[in-house]
Design a protein around this motif. Structure first.
Motif, PDB file in Angstrom:
ATOM      1  N   GLU A  56       0.820  -1.210   0.000  1.00 41.80           N
ATOM      2  CA  GLU A  56       0.000   0.000   0.000  1.00 41.80           C
ATOM      3  C   GLU A  56       0.857   1.264   0.000  1.00 41.80           C
ATOM      4  O   GLU A  56       0.507   2.265  -0.618  1.00 41.80           O
ATOM      5  N   LEU A  57       1.989   1.219   0.691  1.00 38.88           N
ATOM      6  CA  LEU A  57       2.878   2.378   0.733  1.00 38.88           C
ATOM      7  C   LEU A  57       3.446   2.675  -0.648  1.00 38.88           C
ATOM      8  O   LEU A  57       3.573   3.840  -1.053  1.00 38.88           O
ATOM      9  N   THR A  58       3.755   1.618  -1.391  1.00 35.91           N
ATOM     10  CA  THR A  58       4.266   1.779  -2.753  1.00 35.91           C
ATOM     11  C   THR A  58       3.287   2.559  -3.615  1.00 35.91           C
ATOM     12  O   THR A  58       3.675   3.448  -4.391  1.00 35.91           O
ATOM     13  N   LYS A  59       2.014   2.247  -3.474  1.00 37.79           N
ATOM     14  CA  LYS A  59       0.987   2.930  -4.275  1.00 37.79           C
ATOM     15  C   LYS A  59       0.913   4.419  -3.953  1.00 37.79           C
ATOM     16  O   LYS A  59       0.610   5.234  -4.827  1.00 37.79           O
ATOM     17  N   GLY A  60       1.192   4.764  -2.708  1.00 34.08           N
ATOM     18  CA  GLY A  60       1.017   6.144  -2.299  1.00 34.08           C
ATOM     19  C   GLY A  60       2.213   7.044  -2.498  1.00 34.08           C
ATOM     20  O   GLY A  60       2.051   8.264  -2.584  1.00 34.08           O
ATOM     21  N   ILE A  61       3.422   6.481  -2.593  1.00 40.45           N
ATOM     22  CA  ILE A  61       4.612   7.328  -2.656  1.00 40.45           C
ATOM     23  C   ILE A  61       5.312   7.293  -3.996  1.00 40.45           C
ATOM     24  O   ILE A  61       6.205   8.105  -4.256  1.00 40.45           O
ATOM     25  N   GLY A  62       4.931   6.353  -4.842  1.00 42.42           N
ATOM     26  CA  GLY A  62       5.560   6.286  -6.157  1.00 42.42           C
ATOM     27  C   GLY A  62       6.967   5.739  -6.156  1.00 42.42           C
ATOM     28  O   GLY A  62       7.710   5.903  -7.127  1.00 42.42           O
ATOM     29  N   GLY A 275       0.506   6.395   8.716  1.00 43.61           N
ATOM     30  CA  GLY A 275      -0.833   6.588   9.257  1.00 43.61           C
ATOM     31  C   GLY A 275      -1.896   6.524   8.185  1.00 43.61           C
ATOM     32  O   GLY A 275      -2.993   5.977   8.393  1.00 43.61           O
ATOM     33  N   GLN A 276      -1.585   7.075   7.010  1.00 42.10           N
ATOM     34  CA  GLN A 276      -2.520   7.026   5.886  1.00 42.10           C
ATOM     35  C   GLN A 276      -2.747   5.590   5.427  1.00 42.10           C
ATOM     36  O   GLN A 276      -3.871   5.199   5.105  1.00 42.10           O
ATOM     37  N   VAL A 277      -1.681   4.798   5.417  1.00 41.98           N
ATOM     38  CA  VAL A 277      -1.800   3.392   5.030  1.00 41.98           C
ATOM     39  C   VAL A 277      -2.678   2.643   6.027  1.00 41.98           C
ATOM     40  O   VAL A 277      -3.571   1.879   5.645  1.00 41.98           O
ATOM     41  N   MET A 278      -2.444   2.879   7.311  1.00 45.38           N
ATOM     42  CA  MET A 278      -3.187   2.141   8.333  1.00 45.38           C
ATOM     43  C   MET A 278      -4.651   2.561   8.426  1.00 45.38           C
ATOM     44  O   MET A 278      -5.461   1.880   9.047  1.00 45.38           O
ATOM     45  N   ALA A 279      -4.991   3.691   7.824  1.00 45.90           N
ATOM     46  CA  ALA A 279      -6.379   4.151   7.828  1.00 45.90           C
ATOM     47  C   ALA A 279      -7.193   3.516   6.702  1.00 45.90           C
ATOM     48  O   ALA A 279      -8.423   3.644   6.680  1.00 45.90           O
ATOM     49  N   LEU A 280      -6.521   2.835   5.786  1.00 49.85           N
ATOM     50  CA  LEU A 280      -7.219   2.229   4.651  1.00 49.85           C
ATOM     51  C   LEU A 280      -8.071   1.045   5.112  1.00 49.85           C
ATOM     52  O   LEU A 280      -7.567   0.138   5.786  1.00 49.85           O
TER      53      LEU A 280
END
Length: 326
Positions: A56-62, A275-280
């Motif tokens: 999920e982190l990969t998707k958000g940070i590029g 935190g954004q990842v864990m909110a998904l």
């Protein structure tokens, strides 16, 4: 400009320069792939969590996020890998809190994790499961206690590492139940569970993520959980508190750690991203399926304080039974 004024001028320039560099690094972070070091073998709880978070982190940070397993020495190899990597926030360690609060009391370590590590965020927490070999004639804690007492000095239990919560819960169990299970320490949950399945050891306190799949496959039996409430994924498994043993209510948490000298703005940015990842909802659902409860993380300072307090409790528990670090 007198000497004192020159000192304050240089200090102000240095502080502003440092702050500027920190803010700049935060604005460009991450500037390269991120590595999540896991000081445990593939297939364990920490590894499974790291892969969910990393995807999920990969998707958000590029940027790619790579999971790097460094199992061995009760998590020390993972810690050392973090320490020797650049302290820029691009390498972090996913670990159970016990690496800081439990392992140092069980294994002689060349560094103090309480000083060398800083928690960024708590990812999830859970109670441990008290499991048995599926071939034993027990279906409840009461029957397990009777079976152990009927075989004095012959029943053993596994832990995923000596000196950890998995070990000391067995000591507390013996104390409360009047039993004499013999401890057998392993290097990680997978090999310990393999011996429970094979019948080489009878019982174990283990994390849900590794035990639940085996329980669903009929390879082991779950008798109780140390969690404060029943797990949604195991609604029929009672808590020890329900059974009248509140002293066996205990949780462990998994978190992301870095070194304290990572620039403060980068630390804040990393905490924000995680935190954004864990909110998904998708992440929370996957973690729930592993028996993990995602909560609003305390601040890094609060987490650090809880680690210090837990370390003191663990030291007292092991001292009471005369346990010596290996």
């Amino acid at each position: 400009m007198n000497t004192q004024r020159r000192f304050f001028h240089r200090t102000a320039v240095a502080l502003s320069l440092g702050l500027g560099l920190g803010l700049a690094s935060a604005q460009t972070y991450p500037s390269k792939p991120i590595r999540i070091v896991v000081g445990a073998p593939a297939g364990g709880t920490a590894d499974l969590m790291a892969r969910v978070v990393g995807d999920e982190l990969t998707k958000g940070i590029g940027q790619p996020v790579v999971v790097d397993n460094k199992p061995g020495a009760a998590g020390l190899l993972g810690l050392q890998e973090l320490l020797k990597s650049p302290h820029d926030g691009h390498t972090m360690l996913l670990s159970v809190n016990g690496l800081v609060s439990e392992i140092p009391h069980a294994v002689k370590m060349p560094v103090d994790p309480l000083k060398e590590l800083k928690p960024v965020i708590e990812l999830a927490r859970t109670g441990l499961l008290f499991v048995s070999n599926a071939g034993l004639p027990v279906t409840s804690v009461k029957e397990a206690v009777a079976q152990i007492k009927a075989n004095p000095g012959k029943v053993n239990y596994a832990s995923y590492s000596p000196g950890t919560l998995s070990h000391t819960l067995g000591l507390e169990f013996n104390k409360l139940m009047g039993t004499d299970m013999i401890h057998v320490g392993y290097r990680g949950s997978p090999p310990a569970l393999a011996d429970v399945v094979a019948g080489h050891v009878s019982y174990m306190f283990d994390g849900p993520a590794t035990s639940i799949p085996m329980a669903k496959g009929g390879k082991i039996r779950v008798l109780a959980t140390t969690a404060p409430q029943r797990l949604s994924v195991l609604p029929d498994v009672p808590t020890f508190a329900e059974l009248g043993y509140k002293d066996l209510t205990e949780t462990a948490w998994m978190g992301m750690f870095i070194t304290p000298d990572v620039p403060a703005p980068v630390q804040a940015r990393l905490r924000e991203l995680l935190g954004q990842v864990m909110a998904l909802p998708a992440v929370r659902q996957k973690f729930a399926g592993l028996g993990l409860d995602v909560v609003n993380s305390p601040s890094p300072e609060e987490l650090q304080q809880s680690l210090a307090a837990a370390s003191a409790r663990q030291a007292a528990t092991l001292k009471a039974v005369g346990f010596k670090p290996e």
